[in-house]
Design a protein around this motif. Structure first.
Motif, mmCIF file in Angstrom:
data_model
loop_
_atom_site.group_PDB
_atom_site.id
_atom_site.type_symbol
_atom_site.label_atom_id
_atom_site.label_comp_id
_atom_site.label_asym_id
_atom_site.label_seq_id
_atom_site.Cartn_x
_atom_site.Cartn_y
_atom_site.Cartn_z
ATOM 1 N N SER A 51 0.757 -1.189 -0.109
ATOM 2 C CA SER A 51 0.018 -0.059 0.075
ATOM 3 C C SER A 51 1.007 1.311 0.280
ATOM 4 C CB SER A 51 -1.100 -0.010 1.189
ATOM 5 O OG SER A 51 -0.153 0.106 2.475
ATOM 6 N N TRP A 52 0.270 2.497 -0.642
ATOM 7 C CA TRP A 52 0.908 3.618 -0.406
ATOM 8 C C TRP A 52 -0.138 4.565 0.317
ATOM 9 C CZ3 TRP A 52 5.559 5.786 -1.627
ATOM 10 C CH2 TRP A 52 6.429 4.886 -2.563
ATOM 11 N N ALA A 53 0.528 5.276 1.266
ATOM 12 C CA ALA A 53 -0.330 6.329 2.006
ATOM 13 C C ALA A 53 0.569 7.555 2.029
ATOM 14 C CB ALA A 53 -0.536 5.828 3.395
ATOM 15 N N ARG A 82 4.768 -4.145 -10.862
ATOM 16 C CA ARG A 82 5.978 -4.817 -10.863
ATOM 17 C C ARG A 82 7.155 -4.256 -10.056
ATOM 18 N NH1 ARG A 82 7.429 -4.089 -16.984
ATOM 19 N NH2 ARG A 82 6.517 -2.316 -16.448
ATOM 20 N N THR A 83 7.130 -2.826 -10.003
ATOM 21 C CA THR A 83 8.297 -2.259 -9.340
ATOM 22 C C THR A 83 7.501 -1.443 -8.105
ATOM 23 O OG1 THR A 83 7.875 -0.176 -10.555
ATOM 24 C CG2 THR A 83 9.336 -1.776 -11.403
ATOM 25 N N ALA A 84 6.338 -1.596 -7.903
ATOM 26 C CA ALA A 84 5.840 -0.777 -6.832
ATOM 27 C C ALA A 84 5.948 0.591 -6.707
ATOM 28 C CB ALA A 84 6.312 -1.246 -5.414
ATOM 29 N N ALA A 85 6.282 1.327 -7.976
ATOM 30 C CA ALA A 85 6.530 2.508 -7.911
ATOM 31 C C ALA A 85 5.121 3.522 -8.121
ATOM 32 C CB ALA A 85 7.199 3.206 -9.470
ATOM 33 N N LEU A 86 4.793 4.548 -7.449
ATOM 34 C CA LEU A 86 3.708 5.219 -7.356
ATOM 35 C C LEU A 86 4.020 6.585 -8.277
ATOM 36 C CD1 LEU A 86 0.782 5.956 -5.889
ATOM 37 C CD2 LEU A 86 2.114 7.190 -4.264
ATOM 38 N N TYR A 99 5.222 10.515 2.420
ATOM 39 C CA TYR A 99 4.824 9.263 1.680
ATOM 40 C C TYR A 99 5.236 8.121 2.094
ATOM 41 C CZ TYR A 99 2.193 12.426 -1.677
ATOM 42 O OH TYR A 99 1.532 13.251 -2.200
ATOM 43 N N VAL A 100 4.486 7.009 2.523
ATOM 44 C CA VAL A 100 4.826 5.569 3.036
ATOM 45 C C VAL A 100 4.330 4.610 2.079
ATOM 46 C CG1 VAL A 100 4.739 4.326 4.955
ATOM 47 C CG2 VAL A 100 4.639 6.838 5.299
ATOM 48 N N ALA A 110 9.059 1.976 4.142
ATOM 49 C CA ALA A 110 9.846 2.972 3.756
ATOM 50 C C ALA A 110 9.124 4.284 3.434
ATOM 51 C CB ALA A 110 10.851 2.692 2.322
ATOM 52 N N ASN A 111 9.872 5.520 3.460
ATOM 53 C CA ASN A 111 9.066 6.656 3.457
ATOM 54 C C ASN A 111 9.871 7.848 2.695
ATOM 55 O OD1 ASN A 111 10.192 8.530 5.743
ATOM 56 N ND2 ASN A 111 9.673 6.628 6.658
ATOM 57 N N VAL A 112 9.303 8.874 2.515
ATOM 58 C CA VAL A 112 9.984 9.952 1.947
ATOM 59 C C VAL A 112 9.174 11.249 2.239
ATOM 60 C CG1 VAL A 112 9.199 10.053 -0.527
ATOM 61 C CG2 VAL A 112 11.272 11.004 0.064
#
Length: 340
Positions: A51-53, A82-86, A99-100, A110-112
């Motif tokens: 998931s992305w949040a 395939r890469t989990a890139a949002l 972003y997590v 991981a987050n940024v």
């Protein structure tokens, strides 16, 4: 039982190592309002789901080839399974935040932190007045229609204007105050506004600075020092003054105005009567100020030497009567020949 605990412990250690080694890399940060943003993982892992949040708000989840986007980001968010890139499209200021990304297979978190800024637009420059008297104050202000956290720089021509004894900058450098304007502060001035995602420059603006007259100079025949000339000379007196706008120049001789204006006064075949003080008077109609300069000129007599008298040999004096007789006889003989 011990083997099972060891396997769980090993998976946990591997998950922690994987999670700590993964970084989230934004395609741009800060990013501009209206742009698209992609958050990629490095190194790329084989995530089967996650998931992305942003903050406490879920953006989307995915499992295998399937993904589900939450309403707040519907139509704007997608994930590369395939890469989990949002990828987020058409960013707004509200998209700033932390972003997590999370996954349980394998364990990952991981987050940024991402900042979204509004670009600078429509940079304009305003002044309290456009016509200034030298030594008076001036105020310039830089305006923008939009732009997050803008910074400002000022230029006079190609030179950057910074704060010093006569200049102050305030309101995050958006206001430039000149405490005492000089004749060299006319411009053109430009304001440069910028932030990390954009920049813009105003149209040029120039002051009309009135000053002078001062720093006058007076030459004779293009010579600064010469003041003595001989009779018969032709003289050209040239006057100059620093003034904005240009000053009206008048000429005077011996304290009386001459019927002459302008930067040059011509004198032809001068004599000793032309000796005396010559003055150039300058007047600025805008500043209502005047100035003058005087030069004493001396006209001297001509230095041409007198002609020397012709000399006559003394030994010819006794022969003068005979010479007279011969010349007379010669004249009569010529008359007889002519009559014949």
């Amino acid at each position: 039982m011990e083997r099972k605990q060891a396997a769980v412990l090993l998976l946990s250690i591997k998950g922690l190592l994987f999670s700590s080694a993964v970084r989230v890399l934004p395609s741009s940060n800060p990013a501009a309002v209206g742009d698209n943003l992609t958050l990629s993982l490095w190194p790329v892992g084989d995530l089967r789901g996650g998931s992305w949040a942003v903050g406490d708000t879920f953006i989307l989840t995915w499992l295998g080839d399937q993904q589900a986007v939450f309403p707040d980001h519907s139509g704007r968010a997608t994930v590369d399974v395939r890469t989990a890139a949002l990828t987020l499209r058409s960013l707004t200021l509200a998209d700033s935040g932390v972003y997590v990304v999370q996954s349980s297979d394998p364990p990952l978190r991981a987050n940024v932190s991402v900042t979204v800024l509004e670009p600078v637009s429509n940079v304009t420059l305003g002044a309290n007045q456009s016509h200034l008297l030298e030594s008076s104050p001036a105020l310039l202000t830089c305006f923008i229609s939009s732009g997050s956290s803008p910074s400002f720089r000022w230029f006079n021509g190609s030179s950057e204007v910074t704060a010093h004894q006569r200049v102050t900058l305030s309101h995050r450098n958006s206001t430039l105050a000149i405490l005492t304007v000089s004749r060299y502060d006319g411009g053109p001035f430009r304001c440069f506004a910028f932030n990390p995602v954009s920049n813009g420059t105003s149209d040029p603006f120039s002051f009309t600075v009135t000053y002078g007259p001062d720093n006058m100079a007076l030459t004779v025949n293009e010579q600064h020092a010469a003041t003595s000339f001989v009779s018969g000379s032709n003289l050209t007196l040239q006057c100059s003054a620093q003034s904005g706008p240009p000053a009206l120049l008048r000429w005077a001789f011996g304290g009386r105005f001459l019927n002459a204006t302008g930067p040059a006064l011509g004198l032809v075949h001068v004599n000793q009567d032309h000796s005396g003080p010559y003055s150039c008077l300058a007047f600025n109609n805008e500043t209502k100020r005047s100035s003058n300069i005087t030069k004493d000129i001396l006209i001297t007599k001509s230095h041409t030497p007198a002609l020397k008298p012709h000399t006559f040999p003394m030994w010819l004096l006794p022969m003068m009567p005979w010479l007279g007789f011969l010349l007379s006889a010669l004249g009569k003989r010529c008359d007889m020949i002519t009559n014949d």
